[in-house]
Design an enzyme around this catalytic site. Sequence first.
Site, PDB file in Angstrom:
ATOM      1  N   ASN A   1      64.433  34.954  37.138  1.00 39.05           N
ATOM      2  CA  ASN A   1      64.009  33.633  37.603  1.00 39.05           C
ATOM      3  C   ASN A   1      62.962  33.815  38.705  1.00 39.05           C
ATOM      4  O   ASN A   1      63.204  34.489  39.699  1.00 39.05           O
ATOM      5  CB  ASN A   1      65.256  32.906  38.139  1.00 39.05           C
ATOM      6  CG  ASN A   1      64.921  31.649  38.909  1.00 39.05           C
ATOM      7  OD1 ASN A   1      63.858  31.063  38.721  1.00 39.05           O
ATOM      8  ND2 ASN A   1      65.842  31.239  39.769  1.00 39.05           N
TER       9      ASN A   1
ATOM     10  N   ASN B   1      13.278  38.012  74.229  1.00 40.71           N
ATOM     11  CA  ASN B   1      13.787  39.378  74.203  1.00 40.71           C
ATOM     12  C   ASN B   1      14.642  39.591  75.456  1.00 40.71           C
ATOM     13  O   ASN B   1      14.187  39.364  76.578  1.00 40.71           O
ATOM     14  CB  ASN B   1      12.647  40.395  74.192  1.00 40.71           C
ATOM     15  CG  ASN B   1      13.192  41.797  73.968  1.00 40.71           C
ATOM     16  OD1 ASN B   1      13.448  42.192  72.837  1.00 40.71           O
ATOM     17  ND2 ASN B   1      13.428  42.515  75.047  1.00 40.71           N
TER      18      ASN B   1
ATOM     19  N   GLU C   1      72.878  35.065  39.527  1.00 49.70           N
ATOM     20  CA  GLU C   1      72.275  35.704  40.703  1.00 49.70           C
ATOM     21  C   GLU C   1      72.655  37.185  40.746  1.00 49.70           C
ATOM     22  O   GLU C   1      73.739  37.572  40.288  1.00 49.70           O
ATOM     23  CB  GLU C   1      72.755  35.011  41.986  1.00 49.70           C
ATOM     24  CG  GLU C   1      72.168  33.629  42.181  1.00 49.70           C
ATOM     25  CD  GLU C   1      70.643  33.616  42.167  1.00 49.70           C
ATOM     26  OE1 GLU C   1      70.010  34.376  42.912  1.00 49.70           O
ATOM     27  OE2 GLU C   1      70.085  32.847  41.366  1.00 49.70           O
TER      28      GLU C   1
ATOM     29  N   ARG D   1      66.015  39.447  55.503  1.00 55.36           N
ATOM     30  CA  ARG D   1      65.580  40.779  55.084  1.00 55.36           C
ATOM     31  C   ARG D   1      64.218  41.171  55.660  1.00 55.36           C
ATOM     32  O   ARG D   1      63.805  42.318  55.586  1.00 55.36           O
ATOM     33  CB  ARG D   1      65.559  40.849  53.545  1.00 55.36           C
ATOM     34  CG  ARG D   1      66.958  40.812  52.945  1.00 55.36           C
ATOM     35  CD  ARG D   1      66.958  40.468  51.458  1.00 55.36           C
ATOM     36  NE  ARG D   1      66.873  39.017  51.233  1.00 55.36           N
ATOM     37  CZ  ARG D   1      66.928  38.430  50.028  1.00 55.36           C
ATOM     38  NH1 ARG D   1      67.067  39.177  48.951  1.00 55.36           N
ATOM     39  NH2 ARG D   1      66.851  37.123  49.913  1.00 55.36           N
TER      40      ARG D   1
ATOM     41  N   GLY E   1      64.767  28.850  54.679  1.00 56.69           N
ATOM     42  CA  GLY E   1      65.628  30.040  54.768  1.00 56.69           C
ATOM     43  C   GLY E   1      65.261  30.923  55.946  1.00 56.69           C
ATOM     44  O   GLY E   1      64.163  30.827  56.507  1.00 56.69           O
TER      45      GLY E   1
ATOM     46  N   GLY F   1      67.534  36.419  40.354  1.00 53.92           N
ATOM     47  CA  GLY F   1      68.476  35.785  39.446  1.00 53.92           C
ATOM     48  C   GLY F   1      68.096  36.160  38.022  1.00 53.92           C
ATOM     49  O   GLY F   1      66.912  36.191  37.688  1.00 53.92           O
TER      50      GLY F   1
ATOM     51  N   LYS G   1      60.022  33.453  57.661  1.00 57.23           N
ATOM     52  CA  LYS G   1      59.444  34.321  56.616  1.00 57.23           C
ATOM     53  C   LYS G   1      58.132  33.750  56.096  1.00 57.23           C
ATOM     54  O   LYS G   1      57.159  34.485  55.917  1.00 57.23           O
ATOM     55  CB  LYS G   1      60.446  34.486  55.469  1.00 57.23           C
ATOM     56  CG  LYS G   1      59.871  35.238  54.291  1.00 57.23           C
ATOM     57  CD  LYS G   1      60.912  35.709  53.314  1.00 57.23           C
ATOM     58  CE  LYS G   1      61.542  34.580  52.555  1.00 57.23           C
ATOM     59  NZ  LYS G   1      62.515  35.077  51.560  1.00 57.23           N
TER      60      LYS G   1
ATOM     61  N   ARG H   1      14.312  42.585  93.738  1.00 57.92           N
ATOM     62  CA  ARG H   1      14.828  43.934  93.965  1.00 57.92           C
ATOM     63  C   ARG H   1      14.059  44.519  95.139  1.00 57.92           C
ATOM     64  O   ARG H   1      12.921  44.122  95.414  1.00 57.92           O
ATOM     65  CB  ARG H   1      14.697  44.818  92.720  1.00 57.92           C
ATOM     66  CG  ARG H   1      13.288  45.116  92.309  1.00 57.92           C
ATOM     67  CD  ARG H   1      13.247  45.951  91.012  1.00 57.92           C
ATOM     68  NE  ARG H   1      11.877  46.225  90.656  1.00 57.92           N
ATOM     69  CZ  ARG H   1      11.386  46.123  89.427  1.00 57.92           C
ATOM     70  NH1 ARG H   1      12.156  45.739  88.421  1.00 57.92           N
ATOM     71  NH2 ARG H   1      10.127  46.419  89.197  1.00 57.92           N
TER      72      ARG H   1
END
Length: 465
Positions: free
Chosen positions: A178, A385, A162, A15, A11, A147, A22, A448
């Site tokens: 139903n 660490n 229905e 809605r 379906g 239904g 759905k 660095r």
Amino acid sequence: MDVTAIIMAAGQGTRMKSNHAKVSHKILGKPMIRWVVDAAIASGAGRVVVVVGSHSDEVRAILADAYSGEHAAAIECVEQTERLGTGHAVRVALEAAGIDAGPVVVLNGDLPLIQASTIRSFAETVADGSHAAAVLTFTPPEPFGYGRIQLAADGSVERIVEQKDCTPEQAAQLLECNAGCYAFDGALLAAHIGEVTCDNAQSEYYLPDMVEILKSHGHAVTISHCNDYRDGLGVNSRMQLAEVTDIARGRINDRLMTEGVTFIDPAQAWIGPDAQIGRDTVVWPQTHLIGRCHVGEDCQLGPNTRLTDTVAGDRCVIDETVAVEAVLADDVECGPRAYLRPGTHMLDGSKAGTHVEIKKSTIGKGSKVPHLSYIGDTQMGAGVNVGAGSITCNYDGKNKHATTIGDRTFIGSDTMMVAPVNIGADAITGASSCITHDVPAGALAIERSDQRIVKHYTELRRARL
Ligand code: UD1
Ligand code: CA
């Protein structure tokens, strides 16, 4: 008992006002169709035929993705190209799947809270030959849209009307509904499904008309009332989706509490149906467990934690963490604000702390990545660490490269580990070093420039301004 289940999922779900099927909408992280398919499988159905149509590619993909092995073999999809109603959906399924015998259970695809035990007892009702069909009924607080069951003088079911075909009196008086779960004798269903017409308010072929049709041929049809109305709720709208989600959440959390899990506030925890949590674990508010999560005993989950397909052992503290397809052993500590991506493996007693992201990496036993780090494609040994702000530079813009970090290594704060690179056991990297070459075991790597001191600088600057 060799039961076939037909699940109607073709379906449009108009809605829902959605661009998706759905039945692909999720309830606690799991698509609606899977709730129904799982219930059918758990009931013992040997064959599950899913009728797909609207957005069928999406629904097929959900099923293909979710089921493998024997379950995949049991599930088949049948395409209903024209959606002419539930009666038509079943006719298409019977013809395409060649079903004409045995107990057949038909389920609405939007009936997510149906229980496997109900499906099984339904199949039994027709399997013993005493009934041609059985219909699950329930009395919801709001019957609008369902239904309605019309009874004959002798109390047996006469027909199902229905909502759109109800007279105002029927709509007001017939409160038993139903649920969209039926069992049929397969041979009788196949013999008579062709008699369903579309002579009704919606010009659709209604499956519930089979009640009247089978009765007109002298066959016995029964109804079974479901005591817990919540099992029978259908999902047609977003409001019903939210309502069903709320009920499912309550049921799952109640079960977990019965099993020994503490919830600070069960209304604020969304634990999926396929998640497991061990005893004495505490679930704090705003915790979501999606998919196949397994959390051990004595853990702290949340607050603000979302785990997807993630496994955690015992005594883990998982605070404000997002984890996807991660594996955590015992005594692991995560967060606050950790992000563990797929392929993260945290071994016993390891830690991923604040603002730490880890991907496709193993963090060895007792190793700590406490603050502001990114670790990707890395094999880290035990007792390491990692200083604050250290990252693995695993991506050169084109390819991903690996880093290995040996046992007991001390990674100084703000170390950039430019992969591919190997840092040996017991090595140390100086804070702020950019490590581009392998570091031998036990060595110090420092990269660095020397610090300069300009004396009286502030004084000189002020004089200049
Ligand atoms: C249906 C029942 C109603 C029952 C209610 C329970 C009919 C005619 N009515 O109404 O009696 O109270 O369920 O929730 O059956 N579907 C298809 N192909 C189609 C039409 C529908 O596969 O051509 C699927 C839908 O995807 C859905 C299921 O069948 O999963 C039920 O259809 P839906 O339109 O939701 O029926 P309801 O109006 O809820
Ligand atoms: Ca429905």
